[in-house]
Write a protein that holds these residues in place. Structure first.
Motif, mmCIF file in Angstrom:
data_model
loop_
_atom_site.group_PDB
_atom_site.id
_atom_site.type_symbol
_atom_site.label_atom_id
_atom_site.label_comp_id
_atom_site.label_asym_id
_atom_site.label_seq_id
_atom_site.Cartn_x
_atom_site.Cartn_y
_atom_site.Cartn_z
ATOM 1 N N ASN A 74 0.853 -1.191 0.000
ATOM 2 C CA ASN A 74 0.000 0.000 0.000
ATOM 3 C C ASN A 74 0.886 1.237 0.000
ATOM 4 O O ASN A 74 1.889 1.278 0.702
ATOM 5 C CB ASN A 74 -0.875 0.031 1.258
ATOM 6 N N ILE A 75 0.484 2.188 -0.786
ATOM 7 C CA ILE A 75 1.187 3.474 -0.768
ATOM 8 C C ILE A 75 0.203 4.531 -0.281
ATOM 9 O O ILE A 75 -0.913 4.643 -0.809
ATOM 10 C CB ILE A 75 1.728 3.854 -2.166
ATOM 11 N N GLY A 76 0.597 5.241 0.737
ATOM 12 C CA GLY A 76 -0.249 6.291 1.304
ATOM 13 C C GLY A 76 0.413 7.650 1.148
ATOM 14 O O GLY A 76 1.628 7.757 0.931
ATOM 15 N N ILE A 77 -0.417 8.663 1.240
ATOM 16 C CA ILE A 77 0.088 10.044 1.140
ATOM 17 C C ILE A 77 -0.219 10.756 2.447
ATOM 18 O O ILE A 77 -1.300 10.580 3.017
ATOM 19 C CB ILE A 77 -0.652 10.813 0.005
ATOM 20 N N LEU A 78 0.716 11.555 2.891
ATOM 21 C CA LEU A 78 0.446 12.482 3.993
ATOM 22 C C LEU A 78 0.725 13.892 3.482
ATOM 23 O O LEU A 78 1.848 14.198 3.052
ATOM 24 C CB LEU A 78 1.339 12.157 5.197
ATOM 25 N N ARG A 79 -0.311 14.712 3.497
ATOM 26 C CA ARG A 79 -0.164 16.092 3.051
ATOM 27 C C ARG A 79 -0.175 16.976 4.309
ATOM 28 O O ARG A 79 -1.131 16.919 5.102
ATOM 29 C CB ARG A 79 -1.373 16.433 2.156
ATOM 30 N N LEU A 80 0.877 17.755 4.495
ATOM 31 C CA LEU A 80 1.009 18.548 5.717
ATOM 32 C C LEU A 80 0.401 19.948 5.558
ATOM 33 O O LEU A 80 0.453 20.539 4.473
ATOM 34 C CB LEU A 80 2.493 18.712 6.079
ATOM 35 N N SER A 81 -0.147 20.452 6.656
ATOM 36 C CA SER A 81 -0.518 21.874 6.787
ATOM 37 C C SER A 81 -1.512 22.381 5.746
ATOM 38 O O SER A 81 -1.313 23.461 5.161
ATOM 39 C CB SER A 81 0.730 22.767 6.737
ATOM 40 N N HIS A 82 -2.568 21.615 5.531
ATOM 41 C CA HIS A 82 -3.590 22.048 4.558
ATOM 42 C C HIS A 82 -4.300 23.310 5.054
ATOM 43 O O HIS A 82 -4.673 23.421 6.216
ATOM 44 C CB HIS A 82 -4.603 20.919 4.355
ATOM 45 N N ARG A 83 -4.495 24.263 4.138
ATOM 46 C CA ARG A 83 -5.271 25.453 4.453
ATOM 47 C C ARG A 83 -6.530 25.447 3.590
ATOM 48 O O ARG A 83 -6.435 25.350 2.353
ATOM 49 C CB ARG A 83 -4.448 26.725 4.171
ATOM 50 N N HIS A 84 -7.664 25.553 4.290
ATOM 51 C CA HIS A 84 -8.969 25.383 3.644
ATOM 52 C C HIS A 84 -9.103 26.193 2.349
ATOM 53 O O HIS A 84 -9.373 25.645 1.289
ATOM 54 C CB HIS A 84 -10.047 25.774 4.657
ATOM 55 N N PHE A 85 -8.903 27.497 2.421
ATOM 56 C CA PHE A 85 -9.170 28.317 1.239
ATOM 57 C C PHE A 85 -8.028 28.283 0.229
ATOM 58 O O PHE A 85 -8.237 28.085 -0.954
ATOM 59 C CB PHE A 85 -9.525 29.752 1.642
ATOM 60 N N ARG A 86 -6.807 28.412 0.728
ATOM 61 C CA ARG A 86 -5.666 28.523 -0.201
ATOM 62 C C ARG A 86 -5.334 27.227 -0.911
ATOM 63 O O ARG A 86 -4.900 27.223 -2.067
ATOM 64 C CB ARG A 86 -4.440 28.986 0.575
ATOM 65 N N ASP A 87 -5.487 26.109 -0.196
ATOM 66 C CA ASP A 87 -4.925 24.850 -0.717
ATOM 67 C C ASP A 87 -5.956 23.859 -1.239
ATOM 68 O O ASP A 87 -5.583 22.754 -1.628
ATOM 69 C CB ASP A 87 -4.132 24.131 0.393
ATOM 70 N N GLN A 88 -7.233 24.236 -1.206
ATOM 71 C CA GLN A 88 -8.250 23.221 -1.473
ATOM 72 C C GLN A 88 -8.033 22.466 -2.797
ATOM 73 O O GLN A 88 -8.029 21.248 -2.831
ATOM 74 C CB GLN A 88 -9.636 23.838 -1.445
#
Ligand code: SAM
Length: 184
Positions: free
Chosen positions: A4-18
């Motif tokens: 299995n390959i998983g992703i971890l995305r750090l520090s998501h910002r609701h408006f800027r990064d959606q």
């Protein structure tokens, strides 16, 4: 793919990064990754847009928000690959990862606004997709393409309601019309 390959995305910002975070998830899913975790602001709207794709296009892909990356990373059983332009040439990382057991899971970490320095320490590999700054979507796409090849991009996933196999322009538009009818 047995691992299995998983992703971890750090520090998501609701408006800027959606859109960017959604696209990281979608490219990972298209390459057969199975989990997508993210830290930062919880974003139910973004989760819904990814889950809507899974509902129509099938496959196993779990989306989860984490309040803290630390325990998730520390408890992860497998190899952790953090993406950064300050890392090593990704072709070396790929050659090294190909030497480890194919059953060992992988966690691919991409940053956001700020990457805590400990991520570099907690990761088994810090890998650069070239030594220029660009994008988390581009980094994940190039790595997975070079690591897995592109055959998987042309496969349908189990449970898919839509299939675009062997399509021509003509039957692609028939499928599209069917989609519109289903949505109505
Ligand atoms: N500072 C930017 C901001 O404020 O939104 C974000 C930095 S960058 C676009 C986000 C992530 O993309 C990085 O943390 C890294 O994971 C990935 N990335 C960008 N360029 C990369 C490269 N050359 N090699 C590997 N990863 C890269």
């Amino acid at each position: 793919m047995s691992r299995n390959i998983g992703i971890l995305r750090l520090s998501h910002r609701h408006f800027r990064d959606q859109r960017i975070t959604t696209h990281v998830a979608l490219i990972a899913r298209a390459f057969g990754c199975t989990t997508f975790t993210y830290t930062g602001e919880m974003d139910k709207e973004m989760e819904k847009s990814i889950n809507d794709i899974i509902d129509r296009w099938g496959g196993t892909f779990e989306v989860q928000h984490l309040t803290s990356y630390r325990s998730y990373i520390k408890n992860f059983k497998g190899k952790i690959i953090h993406f950064s332009m300050y890392g090593e040439d990704h072709r070396k990382t790929i050659a090294d990862v190909k030497k480890i057991s194919e059953d060992e899971d992988l966690l691919l970490i991409v940053g956001g606004a700020k990457v805590p320095p400990e991520i570099y320490e907690l990761s088994h590999f810090n890998t650069a997709i070239g030594f220029q700054p660009h994008s988390e979507i581009g980094a994940i796409a190039i790595f997975l393409s070079d690591f897995l090849g592109t055959d998987i991009l042309y496969q349908s996933f189990s449970g898919s309601k839509i299939s675009l196999e062997n399509n021509t322009k003509a039957n692609r538009s028939i499928i599209r019309q069917q989609e519109i009818k289903d949505d109505a």
